[in-house]
Design a protein around this motif. Structure first.
Motif, PDB file in Angstrom:
ATOM      1  N   MET A  85       0.849  -1.204   0.000  1.00  0.00           N
ATOM      2  CA  MET A  85       0.000   0.000   0.000  1.00  0.00           C
ATOM      3  C   MET A  85       0.872   1.237   0.000  1.00  0.00           C
ATOM      4  O   MET A  85       2.010   1.231   0.497  1.00  0.00           O
ATOM      5  CB  MET A  85      -0.907   0.037   1.239  1.00  0.00           C
ATOM      6  CG  MET A  85      -1.842  -1.122   1.398  1.00  0.00           C
ATOM      7  SD  MET A  85      -2.884  -0.907   2.860  1.00  0.00           S
ATOM      8  CE  MET A  85      -3.715  -2.488   2.899  1.00  0.00           C
ATOM      9  N   LEU A 136      -2.862   5.016   1.650  1.00  0.00           N
ATOM     10  CA  LEU A 136      -3.722   3.848   1.854  1.00  0.00           C
ATOM     11  C   LEU A 136      -3.448   3.196   3.203  1.00  0.00           C
ATOM     12  O   LEU A 136      -4.371   2.721   3.884  1.00  0.00           O
ATOM     13  CB  LEU A 136      -3.509   2.840   0.727  1.00  0.00           C
ATOM     14  CG  LEU A 136      -4.238   3.107  -0.595  1.00  0.00           C
ATOM     15  CD1 LEU A 136      -3.839   2.076  -1.635  1.00  0.00           C
ATOM     16  CD2 LEU A 136      -5.752   3.087  -0.390  1.00  0.00           C
ATOM     17  N   ASP A 180     -11.577   3.227  -1.208  1.00  0.00           N
ATOM     18  CA  ASP A 180     -11.938   2.800  -2.561  1.00  0.00           C
ATOM     19  C   ASP A 180     -11.485   3.830  -3.597  1.00  0.00           C
ATOM     20  O   ASP A 180     -10.995   3.469  -4.671  1.00  0.00           O
ATOM     21  CB  ASP A 180     -13.450   2.585  -2.632  1.00  0.00           C
ATOM     22  CG  ASP A 180     -13.882   2.090  -4.004  1.00  0.00           C
ATOM     23  OD1 ASP A 180     -13.405   1.022  -4.444  1.00  0.00           O
ATOM     24  OD2 ASP A 180     -14.705   2.782  -4.643  1.00  0.00           O
ATOM     25  N   ILE A 200      -7.792   3.499  -4.129  1.00  0.00           N
ATOM     26  CA  ILE A 200      -7.461   2.321  -4.940  1.00  0.00           C
ATOM     27  C   ILE A 200      -7.654   2.628  -6.422  1.00  0.00           C
ATOM     28  O   ILE A 200      -6.814   2.276  -7.267  1.00  0.00           O
ATOM     29  CB  ILE A 200      -8.311   1.112  -4.510  1.00  0.00           C
ATOM     30  CG1 ILE A 200      -7.905   0.638  -3.119  1.00  0.00           C
ATOM     31  CG2 ILE A 200      -8.167  -0.039  -5.502  1.00  0.00           C
ATOM     32  CD1 ILE A 200      -8.766  -0.489  -2.580  1.00  0.00           C
ATOM     33  N   LYS A 201      -8.754   3.283  -6.761  1.00  0.00           N
ATOM     34  CA  LYS A 201      -9.018   3.609  -8.164  1.00  0.00           C
ATOM     35  C   LYS A 201      -7.988   4.603  -8.702  1.00  0.00           C
ATOM     36  O   LYS A 201      -7.598   4.525  -9.869  1.00  0.00           O
ATOM     37  CB  LYS A 201     -10.421   4.169  -8.302  1.00  0.00           C
ATOM     38  CG  LYS A 201     -11.498   3.129  -8.044  1.00  0.00           C
ATOM     39  CD  LYS A 201     -12.890   3.736  -8.164  1.00  0.00           C
ATOM     40  CE  LYS A 201     -13.959   2.690  -7.884  1.00  0.00           C
ATOM     41  NZ  LYS A 201     -15.332   3.260  -7.965  1.00  0.00           N
ATOM     42  N   GLU A 259      -4.771   2.616  -9.319  1.00  0.00           N
ATOM     43  CA  GLU A 259      -4.918   1.343 -10.048  1.00  0.00           C
ATOM     44  C   GLU A 259      -3.933   1.239 -11.212  1.00  0.00           C
ATOM     45  O   GLU A 259      -3.397   0.166 -11.495  1.00  0.00           O
ATOM     46  CB  GLU A 259      -6.358   1.207 -10.554  1.00  0.00           C
ATOM     47  CG  GLU A 259      -6.666  -0.139 -11.165  1.00  0.00           C
ATOM     48  CD  GLU A 259      -8.136  -0.277 -11.518  1.00  0.00           C
ATOM     49  OE1 GLU A 259      -8.542  -1.360 -11.959  1.00  0.00           O
ATOM     50  OE2 GLU A 259      -8.881   0.713 -11.339  1.00  0.00           O
ATOM     51  N   ASN A 296      -0.249   0.316  -9.937  1.00  0.00           N
ATOM     52  CA  ASN A 296       0.008  -0.962  -9.274  1.00  0.00           C
ATOM     53  C   ASN A 296      -0.143  -2.119 -10.253  1.00  0.00           C
ATOM     54  O   ASN A 296      -0.940  -2.056 -11.205  1.00  0.00           O
ATOM     55  CB  ASN A 296      -0.958  -1.155  -8.102  1.00  0.00           C
ATOM     56  CG  ASN A 296      -0.756  -0.106  -7.017  1.00  0.00           C
ATOM     57  OD1 ASN A 296       0.363   0.368  -6.793  1.00  0.00           O
ATOM     58  ND2 ASN A 296      -1.838   0.254  -6.349  1.00  0.00           N
ATOM     59  N   ASN A 351      -3.593  -4.857  -7.144  1.00  0.00           N
ATOM     60  CA  ASN A 351      -4.961  -4.310  -7.234  1.00  0.00           C
ATOM     61  C   ASN A 351      -5.981  -5.328  -6.762  1.00  0.00           C
ATOM     62  O   ASN A 351      -6.956  -4.978  -6.082  1.00  0.00           O
ATOM     63  CB  ASN A 351      -5.259  -3.886  -8.673  1.00  0.00           C
ATOM     64  CG  ASN A 351      -4.470  -2.651  -9.088  1.00  0.00           C
ATOM     65  OD1 ASN A 351      -4.169  -1.794  -8.252  1.00  0.00           O
ATOM     66  ND2 ASN A 351      -4.131  -2.561 -10.369  1.00  0.00           N
ATOM     67  N   LEU A 410      -5.855  -5.506  -2.974  1.00  0.00           N
ATOM     68  CA  LEU A 410      -6.467  -4.327  -2.367  1.00  0.00           C
ATOM     69  C   LEU A 410      -7.989  -4.376  -2.478  1.00  0.00           C
ATOM     70  O   LEU A 410      -8.711  -4.020  -1.529  1.00  0.00           O
ATOM     71  CB  LEU A 410      -5.930  -3.053  -3.038  1.00  0.00           C
ATOM     72  CG  LEU A 410      -4.452  -2.737  -2.777  1.00  0.00           C
ATOM     73  CD1 LEU A 410      -4.018  -1.527  -3.592  1.00  0.00           C
ATOM     74  CD2 LEU A 410      -4.203  -2.491  -1.293  1.00  0.00           C
ATOM     75  N   ASN A 411      -8.501  -4.820  -3.620  1.00  0.00           N
ATOM     76  CA  ASN A 411      -9.953  -4.940  -3.783  1.00  0.00           C
ATOM     77  C   ASN A 411     -10.517  -6.007  -2.851  1.00  0.00           C
ATOM     78  O   ASN A 411     -11.610  -5.833  -2.291  1.00  0.00           O
ATOM     79  CB  ASN A 411     -10.306  -5.261  -5.237  1.00  0.00           C
ATOM     80  CG  ASN A 411     -10.165  -4.054  -6.142  1.00  0.00           C
ATOM     81  OD1 ASN A 411     -10.543  -2.946  -5.768  1.00  0.00           O
ATOM     82  ND2 ASN A 411      -9.631  -4.259  -7.343  1.00  0.00           N
ATOM     83  N   LYS A 444     -10.697  -4.483   0.504  1.00  0.00           N
ATOM     84  CA  LYS A 444     -11.827  -3.548   0.564  1.00  0.00           C
ATOM     85  C   LYS A 444     -13.142  -4.297   0.758  1.00  0.00           C
ATOM     86  O   LYS A 444     -13.987  -3.919   1.582  1.00  0.00           O
ATOM     87  CB  LYS A 444     -11.872  -2.702  -0.701  1.00  0.00           C
ATOM     88  CG  LYS A 444     -13.033  -1.719  -0.752  1.00  0.00           C
ATOM     89  CD  LYS A 444     -13.183  -1.102  -2.136  1.00  0.00           C
ATOM     90  CE  LYS A 444     -13.611  -2.157  -3.140  1.00  0.00           C
ATOM     91  NZ  LYS A 444     -13.886  -1.593  -4.470  1.00  0.00           N
TER      92      LYS A 444
END
Length: 267
Positions: free
Chosen positions: A8, A12, A64, A67-68, A71, A74, A79, A82-83, A86
């Motif tokens: 991260m 994050l 979130d 992360i986007k 994206e 990474n 990704n 991380l998803n 989440k």
């Protein structure tokens, strides 16, 4: 859940750490809630836990978005991790929401409404929520959680608009009341001025009345004096030998009657 293998960014990691701290606080809070016997203390504890869940929901949305934003930087494996993390956090948050509803049904406390499903729609029970959540996939849970968060945000925005409208109406009412108060103050000042003028006019009328009465008395005395003088003069003329009436200064007594002697010539 172990998250040591996740890669991260510092932003994050900070958000993730805050979410995990809130989850620990929620777990400890519900454990203390089980030990409470007083319904008032339980209601207050539920309100505090609801505030923590609201903050946790905000942080999950922020997580979130980060992360986007990252994206493209990474690799796909990162990704995906991380998803998954989440989705795990959203699922854990939904479990606390279902637990909150269970306590609400037990206490009969309907004051705390964090994830409102809309007016006029019957809200499912906690057991039904657990069954539905267990039959949903992770993506469906994520979509349902995000939808619930969006609906909550819409409710909050509507509440903000209502508050703004109320403040605006209150400001207009205060301005109107201030104008009316100033107008009433001017009216009171004008009434005081009118009352003072009426009082001064009353005093002036009284003074004029006293002056008129004094003039009338003087005229009456003068009339009586003139009448007395005329009466004395008349009495003096009619009966000049009356010694009871003194002579009027400046007025000569009547001349005595003269007798003419007639002398004959001797023849």
């Amino acid at each position: 859940m172990a998250t040591a293998g996740l890669q991260m960014s510092p932003q994050l990691e900070q958000i993730h750490g805050e979410i995990r701290d809130l989850f620990r606080a929620l777990s400890n809070g519900f454990q203390r809630l089980d030990k409470m016997k007083d319904s008032n203390r339980q209601s207050k504890q539920l309100e505090e836990l609801t505030g923590k869940m609201r903050e946790c929901k905000r942080l999950v949305k922020e997580f979130d978005r980060e992360i986007k934003d990252e994206e493209s930087k990474n690799p796909p494996e990162v990704n995906k991790q991380l998803n998954d993390e989440k989705q795990s956090m959203i699922k854990e948050l939904n479990s606390y929401v279902a637990l909150r509803k269970t306590y609400m049904n037990t206490l009969g406390n309907k004051k705390i409404e964090l994830f409102d499903m809309g007016a006029g729609v019957s809200e499912p029970t906690a057991d039904e929520n657990v069954k539905v959540a267990s039959s949903m996939s992770n993506q469906e849970l994520v979509d349902h959680g995000m939808k619930t968060m969006d609906e909550t945000d819409q409710v909050i925005e509507r509440s903000k608009k209502v508050v703004e409208q109320t403040v605006e109406v209150g400001t207009q009412t205060a301005s109107t009341l201030k104008g009316q108060t100033d107008q009433m103050g001017r009216i009171v000042n004008e009434l005081d001025t009118i009352q003072f003028s009426i009082k001064k006019a009353s005093q002036l009328v009284k003074e004029i009345g006293r002056q008129v009465a004094t003039d009338k008395c003087i005229m009456l005395f003068l009339f009586l004096i003139v009448c007395s003088v005329i009466a004395i003069i008349v009495v003096k003329i009619v009966n000049p030998n009356n010694k009871n009436i003194r002579d009027i200064p400046g007025l000569a007594p009547p001349a005595p009657s003269r007798r003419l002697l007639y002398l004959r010539d001797p023849q």
